[in-house]
Enzyme design. Structure first.
Site, short mmCIF file in Angstrom:
data_model
loop_
_atom_site.label_atom_id
_atom_site.label_comp_id
_atom_site.label_asym_id
_atom_site.label_seq_id
_atom_site.Cartn_x
_atom_site.Cartn_y
_atom_site.Cartn_z
CG HIS A 93 -1.95 1.07 1.19
ND1 HIS A 93 -1.67 2.37 1.53
CD2 HIS A 93 -3.25 1.03 0.82
CE1 HIS A 93 -2.77 3.09 1.38
NE2 HIS A 93 -3.74 2.31 0.94
CD GLU A 165 -5.45 1.69 -2.96
OE1 GLU A 165 -6.63 1.79 -2.60
OE2 GLU A 165 -4.51 1.68 -2.15
P1 PGA Z 1 -9.50 6.05 0.38
O1 PGA Z 1 -8.32 5.04 0.66
O2 PGA Z 1 -10.67 5.27 -0.13
O3 PGA Z 1 -9.77 6.71 1.69
O4 PGA Z 1 -8.99 7.02 -0.66
C1 PGA Z 1 -8.04 3.99 -0.22
C2 PGA Z 1 -6.81 3.26 0.22
O5 PGA Z 1 -5.86 3.90 0.70
O6 PGA Z 1 -6.75 2.02 0.12
#
Ligand code: PGA
Length: 256
Positions: A93, A165
């Site tokens: 992440h 992401e």
């Molecule tokens: P968020 O986070 O939905 O608050 O943008 C997503 C993540 O960091 O996995």
């Protein structure tokens, strides 16, 4: 392929709060056949929640673990300790990469350890805002994908999930922006193309690719209909039970 809806609770909820949330969610939840519902609580809540969870309805994920099974690694929890407790683990992440300094080498070792311990890894990849502005998105995605998957053998590659992401779209970031479905589509295409080059067409087609970054009930449907997106990784909105439940309903509707 199932649609994966993963709630990443990050550093929120103590064990009691996590347990109440799980209880309420499970009561609300029908038995979704095509939607895999996953929540990722803090490490301390994993063991108690693993005894509480109805695995016919949903699954548990860890947010992180360490790649060595045991030894002098103060403060760490290993994948082998989590074996049988969780079904999934989020790996790489951006908060792990940028706050805790994890590089692709570390990510690769964690991916290998997860698979070895029968825990499905969710490999997170994504470019920062400045990388995007310098036109480096494709290189970053490629490097993180190749780097992260380095130690996963061909026969285990079908046990992996990818989450795209973009770091600039994660809601906890400064001035987070919303990624457009077109921007997501373009990178997801690139991810599949890279997978095809390394593992062939079948793997590229069958690999679940999730999107994450400021997902909420009003944009979930749009992201889930982006070609090649098989699910969502949700931070902030997953902390609010009604919003997470709404997103699950949307996922079910998109599937039917
Ligand atoms: P968020 O986070 O939905 O608050 O943008 C997503 C993540 O960091 O996995």
């Amino acid at each position: 392929m199932k649609t994966f809806i993963v709630g990443n609770w990050k550093l929120n909820f103590n064990v009691g709060e996590a347990s109440i949330y799980l209880h309420k969610l499970q009561k609300k939840l029908p038995n979704y056949r095509d939607v895999e519902v996953v929540v990722a609580p803090s490490t301390i809540a994993l063991q108690p929640l693993s005894l509480q969870i109805d695995r016919h309805k949903m699954k548990l994920a860890a947010q992180n673990a360490f790649y060595r099974d045991y030894g002098a690694f103060t403060g760490e929890t290993s994948f082998s300790q989590l074996r049988g407790v969780v079904d999934y683990c989020i790996i790489g992440h951006s908060e792990r990469r940028y706050i805790f300094g994890e590089d692709d080498k570390m990510v690769a070792k964690k991916m290998e350890a997860a698979v070895r311990n029968k825990i499905t890894p969710i490999l997170c990849i994504g470019e920062t805002e400045s990388e995007r502005s310098f036109g480096e998105t494709a290189d970053v995605i490629r490097d993180q994908l190749l780097g992260g998957l380095r130690d996963v053998s061909e026969e285990d590659i079908d046990k992996v999930l990818i989450a795209y992401e973009p770091v600039w779209a994660i809601s906890s970031g400064k001035n987070a922006k919303i990624a457009s479905p077109d921007e997501v589509a373009e990178v997801v295409k690139l991810i599949r193309k890279t997978l095809e080059e390394i593992y062939g067409e079948k793997v590229a087609e069958n690999m679940p690719v999730l999107f994450g970054g400021s997902v909420n009930p009003s944009n979930a449907g749009a992201y889930l209909t982006v070609p090649g997106v098989n699910g969502l990784l949700i931070g902030g909105a997953s902390l609010i039970l009604s919003e997470f439940a709404d997103i699950l309903e949307i996922a079910k509707r998109v599937r039917s």
